[in-house]
Motif scaffolding. Structure first.
Motif, short mmCIF file in Angstrom:
data_model
loop_
_atom_site.label_atom_id
_atom_site.label_comp_id
_atom_site.label_asym_id
_atom_site.label_seq_id
_atom_site.Cartn_x
_atom_site.Cartn_y
_atom_site.Cartn_z
N ILE A 24 -1.59 -38.73 -21.30
CA ILE A 24 -2.15 -40.08 -21.30
C ILE A 24 -1.16 -41.04 -21.97
CG2 ILE A 24 -4.10 -41.49 -22.05
CD1 ILE A 24 -5.76 -38.86 -22.12
N ALA A 25 -0.48 -40.55 -23.01
CA ALA A 25 0.52 -41.37 -23.68
C ALA A 25 1.69 -41.69 -22.75
CB ALA A 25 1.02 -40.66 -24.94
N PHE A 26 2.06 -40.74 -21.88
CA PHE A 26 3.17 -40.99 -20.96
C PHE A 26 2.83 -42.14 -20.02
CE2 PHE A 26 4.08 -36.17 -21.40
CZ PHE A 26 4.67 -36.39 -22.63
N ALA A 27 1.59 -42.20 -19.57
CA ALA A 27 1.17 -43.33 -18.74
C ALA A 27 1.29 -44.63 -19.52
CB ALA A 27 -0.26 -43.12 -18.26
N ALA A 28 0.92 -44.60 -20.80
CA ALA A 28 1.01 -45.81 -21.63
C ALA A 28 2.46 -46.25 -21.80
CB ALA A 28 0.37 -45.55 -22.99
N VAL A 29 3.39 -45.30 -21.92
CA VAL A 29 4.81 -45.65 -22.07
C VAL A 29 5.29 -46.42 -20.83
CG1 VAL A 29 7.14 -44.71 -22.19
CG2 VAL A 29 5.34 -43.74 -23.63
N ALA A 30 5.00 -45.88 -19.65
CA ALA A 30 5.47 -46.53 -18.41
C ALA A 30 4.82 -47.89 -18.23
CB ALA A 30 5.18 -45.62 -17.22
N ILE A 31 3.54 -48.00 -18.53
CA ILE A 31 2.84 -49.28 -18.39
C ILE A 31 3.37 -50.29 -19.40
CG2 ILE A 31 0.60 -50.41 -18.70
CD1 ILE A 31 -0.67 -47.80 -17.59
N ASN A 32 3.67 -49.83 -20.60
CA ASN A 32 4.13 -50.74 -21.64
C ASN A 32 5.44 -51.44 -21.26
OD1 ASN A 32 3.99 -51.74 -24.51
ND2 ASN A 32 5.92 -50.61 -24.62
#
Length: 501
Positions: free
Chosen positions: A294-302
């Motif tokens: 879930i954090a990896f998705a947040a990194v790309a979105i950020n």
């Protein structure tokens, strides 16, 4: 990278926990003492396709990694509509050791991760078009995640914040969809509830005792937890992920943006909880692994949101640069570690090697087979689940294998072959010095020492095992709950709070 995982899955010997879960796949149970049943069902699928082989046991991990990458990519695509961010989202799991390589190592997290991501994906779909029916899908996948591992319950604060913090809370609280989703999750999880109701809530008590048992404050366990996250997520990727989550949380709660609230809370709450628990308890290597995808998705979105929010160009460039460094260095490290375990002849870490420390059981099994032939023993006895699992894996039903203690682990298991056990001599296989304990004090067993055998990996002795011939005793496979042969060690107070590697 997928080919690397397939080769790794097929070549490396099973670890003890993997063999233990494989034994579960041979039983038709609604739940088990240690974990919910999904991992057993996953392994049963793999072995149905590839038989009882290393790849068969681990095949579900290969599928789970692919499904997880698809879900992460689609979450990012729906939020950003940016192809470069989607590519980054696909590459980030490959750059983390646990996912890029060790996702092929089967564990309850193997099943929990794609289902937890599917639940988050369903909620993102809810935010995308505000169609309440996606709450039902979220309930389904959330129930499947709970049916995989209990710790995914720590995603609930993220779901609650997603429901309650944005301006839509009144609408959704008045809607039947979130409540029906919760009922679906409960219904899917019901096999675990049914099994526990039939067995005095054993698995819940097992986990509860582990969580609340009093322990002393320790900087060592704190350091172990932090070091483990760096090792399994990545020395560059971990700080990149934590920075992205912090910015995502700040953005989400400041603007009440649902997806940002969901992603950041779903990771930061369990991360901080484990950080707090690590002050007194050694956190297991797989415990936090359900949250980092879930954090990896947040990194790309950020990366995209920084541009949209008008952050300084220098900040955006720095973020992109560090994300690229995390991908390049992480994938390089995953490949090097793969080559070390698959192709290299050396052992740089000695007995501390996490893979080597559980290798070499074929040496024990070969000696056990010799002693069975020499002594006329017809069954194998053990006193820890690791040895039990590995002996079952190597003998594949040819000889009954019994763990004579901790019988709570095997509630509802099939008859292992009592006709070959009752009134027949057995062979006791025990890791030294555990053979000096009080296990046999209240039994009629007569023990005849037969020597020992060492288990080694790449020239390093990892463990030594004593072999003994047992006569004059038949194990009770269903002892009463107050028996020392029934209780698991956490309840009996005999197990150190630090799990083995």
């Amino acid at each position: 990278m997928t080919i690397i995982r397939i080769v790794y899955a097929g070549v490396l010997d099973l670890r003890t926990d993997e063999a233990y879960y494989w034994t579960w796949s041979k039983e038709l149970q609604l739940c088990f003492l240690d974990h919910p049943p999904m991992i057993a069902w996953f392994i049963r699928l793999g072995t149905a396709l590839f038989d009882d082989t290393n790849l068969g046991v681990r095949f579900a991990g290969i599928l789970a990694m692919a499904a997880s990458q698809f879900l992460i990519a689609d979450i990012v695509r729906r939020v950003t509509h940016d192809a470069r961010a989607v590519v980054l989202a696909v590459l980030l799991p490959e750059a983390a050791l646990y996912y890029g390589l060790l996702m092929a190592k089967v564990a309850p997290d193997t099943a929990a991760i794609p289902f937890a991501l599917a639940m988050v994906w369903s909620l993102v779909r809810t935010a995308e078009n505000e169609d309440g029916r996606w709450w039902l899908a979220a309930g389904l996948f959330g129930g499947l995640a709970l049916l995989s591992k209990f710790t995914v319950v720590m995603l609930l604060p993220g779901v609650a914040a997603f429901l309650l913090v944005p301006a839509w809370r009144s609408r959704w609280l008045a809607s039947p969809y979130p409540w029906c989703g919760a009922l679906i999750a409960l219904a899917v999880f019901s096999p675990v509830l049914i099994w526990n109701a039939q067995h005095d809530w054993a698995s819940f008590r097992f986990q509860f005792v582990r969580a609340i048992a009093p322990r002393e404050f320790s900087f060592r366990t704190l350091g172990d937890y932090i070091g483990l996250q760096f090792g399994q997520v990545g020395f560059v990727l971990l700080p990149v992920a934590l920075c992205a989550l912090t910015l995502t949380a700040w953005r989400g709660y400041r603007t009440r943006e649902p997806v940002a609230i969901l992603l950041s809370t779903a990771v930061l709450v369990p991360f901080l909880y484990f950080l707090w628990k690590s002050l007194t308890l050694r956190i297991g290597d797989t415990w936090p692994m359900f949250m980092w995808p879930i954090a990896f998705a947040a990194v790309a979105i950020n990366v995209v949101k920084l541009r949209q929010d008008g952050w300084p160009t220098s900040m955006i460039r720095s973020t992109v640069r560090w994300a690229r460094v995390a991908v390049v260095t992480g994938i390089a490290m995953v490949v090097l570690i793969f080559l070390y375990y698959v192709a290299a002849p050396w052992n740089f870490l000695g007995r501390a090697d996490p893979i080597g420390s559980e290798a070499g059981y074929q040496q024990v099994a070969a000696r056990v087979e010799q002693e069975l032939a020499k002594t006329g023993a017809t069954w194998i006895a053990t006193s820890d689940y690791r040895t039990y699992a590995m002996m079952r894996w190597f003998f594949r039903g040819r000889v009954p294998v019994i763990q004579v203690n901790e019988r709570a682990r095997f509630m509802g298991f099939r008859d292992p072959g009592m006709n070959l056990i009752a009134e027949h001599p057995g062979l006791y296989v025990v890791r030294e010095p555990d053979n000096t304990g009080r296990l046999w004090t209240d039994t009629t067993a007569r023990r005849e020492p037969l020597g020992n055998v060492q288990r080694s990996w790449r020239g390093t002795v990892m463990d030594s095992y004593a072999l003994e011939r047992l006569t004059g005793w038949t194990p009770d496979l269903s002892p009463p709950p107050d028996s020392p042969l029934y209780q698991w060690r956490w309840l009996a107070g005999e197990l150190d709070a630090t799990p083995r590697a």
